[in-house]
Scaffold this motif. Structure first.
Motif, PDB file in Angstrom:
ATOM      1  N   TYR A 280      -9.604   6.166  -2.664  1.00 37.62           N
ATOM      2  CA  TYR A 280      -9.108   7.386  -2.020  1.00 37.62           C
ATOM      3  C   TYR A 280      -7.825   7.924  -2.642  1.00 37.62           C
ATOM      4  O   TYR A 280      -7.457   9.065  -2.408  1.00 37.62           O
ATOM      5  N   ALA A 281      -7.154   7.118  -3.442  1.00 40.31           N
ATOM      6  CA  ALA A 281      -5.826   7.496  -3.934  1.00 40.31           C
ATOM      7  C   ALA A 281      -5.869   8.443  -5.126  1.00 40.31           C
ATOM      8  O   ALA A 281      -4.932   9.205  -5.349  1.00 40.31           O
ATOM      9  N   ASP A 282      -6.933   8.412  -5.914  1.00 39.44           N
ATOM     10  CA  ASP A 282      -6.997   9.188  -7.160  1.00 39.44           C
ATOM     11  C   ASP A 282      -7.342  10.638  -6.855  1.00 39.44           C
ATOM     12  O   ASP A 282      -8.506  11.010  -6.697  1.00 39.44           O
ATOM     13  N   GLN A 283      -6.312  11.491  -6.757  1.00 39.12           N
ATOM     14  CA  GLN A 283      -6.547  12.897  -6.443  1.00 39.12           C
ATOM     15  C   GLN A 283      -7.131  13.675  -7.617  1.00 39.12           C
ATOM     16  O   GLN A 283      -7.665  14.769  -7.441  1.00 39.12           O
TER      17      GLN A 283
ATOM     18  N   PHE B 181       0.832  -1.203   0.000  1.00 39.67           N
ATOM     19  CA  PHE B 181       0.000   0.000   0.000  1.00 39.67           C
ATOM     20  C   PHE B 181       0.865   1.251   0.000  1.00 39.67           C
ATOM     21  O   PHE B 181       1.988   1.247   0.505  1.00 39.67           O
ATOM     22  N   ARG B 182       0.310   2.346  -0.514  1.00 40.52           N
ATOM     23  CA  ARG B 182       1.091   3.572  -0.697  1.00 40.52           C
ATOM     24  C   ARG B 182       1.354   4.306   0.606  1.00 40.52           C
ATOM     25  O   ARG B 182       2.325   5.033   0.750  1.00 40.52           O
TER      26      ARG B 182
ATOM     27  N   THR C 234      -5.199   4.203   3.754  1.00 45.96           N
ATOM     28  CA  THR C 234      -5.563   3.493   2.530  1.00 45.96           C
ATOM     29  C   THR C 234      -7.025   3.074   2.688  1.00 45.96           C
ATOM     30  O   THR C 234      -7.383   2.453   3.688  1.00 45.96           O
TER      31      THR C 234
ATOM     32  N   ASP D  70      -9.404   0.665  -4.415  1.00 45.97           N
ATOM     33  CA  ASP D  70      -8.908   1.887  -3.780  1.00 45.97           C
ATOM     34  C   ASP D  70      -9.723   3.076  -4.287  1.00 45.97           C
ATOM     35  O   ASP D  70      -9.687   3.407  -5.478  1.00 45.97           O
TER      36      ASP D  70
END
Length: 259
Positions: free
Chosen positions: A237-240, A223-224, A228, A235
């Protein structure tokens, strides 16, 4: 005017000019010393603060004991704490660190929406813990807070205590959660949690090895970072470029998690 008088006046002017130059030099040295002392003081204070931040919470924590899974934990190796009904069609998986400031932003922003969706039976949440800030900043607050959260799960008080921890999160450089007394004090904000059994669980680090195993699962998962947020394994939440909002999360859940 005689040559003698003119010479005397010139000498007096020269002496006065020399004295003025000396006074300017003395004043410049005085200002330099003041500035230098101030800089040294600031640098010294910064160094002290850095040492305090790095060393708060003591040394290495013992995570070598047996893995004690808190009551009701689910999933592979029992590393997830569930909130909500098993019959919910959507599952939100949350990886968090109790010292992580971005995790607090997520919780503050989405708490009421998540609570609404779990209360209505549309969403089940599975909470997992990581200890990234301990590794990055030093200290043990991430580990101890996660252990305390597991103790609250053992007592059947996890959702309320989880929220209290994030509502009272210290600054990232302040390892206040490394103090077990602080964690016990916060338990007083949850009805029925501040008991001798809870305090003993916190002080003994009963679930420390379980937290360490959860953190390893986080690292192995690639995970980044925290938080997360996965909705039905995706996922969200990661795509800003296409950021998640409470309204969007609610719609995704009501649509069955398809987005």
């Amino acid at each position: 005017m005689s040559d003698k008088n003119r010479e005397g006046k010139r000498t007096a002017r020269e002496r006065l000019a020399v004295e003025r130059q000396r006074e300017k030099a003395r004043e410049k040295r005085r200002r330099t010393l003041i500035v230098s002392s101030a800089v040294v003081g600031v640098l010294g204070l910064a160094a002290v603060i850095g040492v305090i931040a790095a060393n708060s919470g003591g040394g290495e924590e013992d995570t070598s004991g047996p893995v004690v899974v808190p009551k009701g934990a689910i999933g592979q190796d029992g590393l997830a704490i569930p909130v909500g009904k098993d019959s919910a069609k959507s599952t939100l998986t949350i990886w968090e660190d109790f010292r992580c400031p971005v995790c607090k932003v997520f919780e503050d922003t989405y708490r009421s929406t998540i609570q609404e969706l779990t209360a209505s039976g549309k969403l089940k949440v599975e909470y997992h813990f990581a200890t990234l800030i301990d590794g990055n900043m030093g200290g043990s607050g991430s580990l101890r807070a996660a252990n305390a959260a597991a103790c609250s799960q053992q007592a059947g008080k996890f959702p309320a205590y989880h929220d209290v921890l994030f509502e009272n999160q210290p600054a990232e450089t302040d390892d206040a959660f490394a103090d077990n007394a602080k964690l016990t004090e916060l338990a007083g904000k949850v009805d029925g949690l501040d008991t001798d059994v809870f305090k003993r669980c916190v002080d003994d680090g009963t679930h420390n090895s379980w937290v360490a195993k959860s953190n390893k699962a986080f690292q192995d998962g690639g995970f980044r970072g925290t938080p997360t947020i996965l909705l039905n394994g995706k996922d969200v939440y990661a795509d800003q470029a296409n950021p998640l909002t409470p309204a969007k999360l609610k719609k995704l859940v009501e649509d069955g998690g398809q987005g």
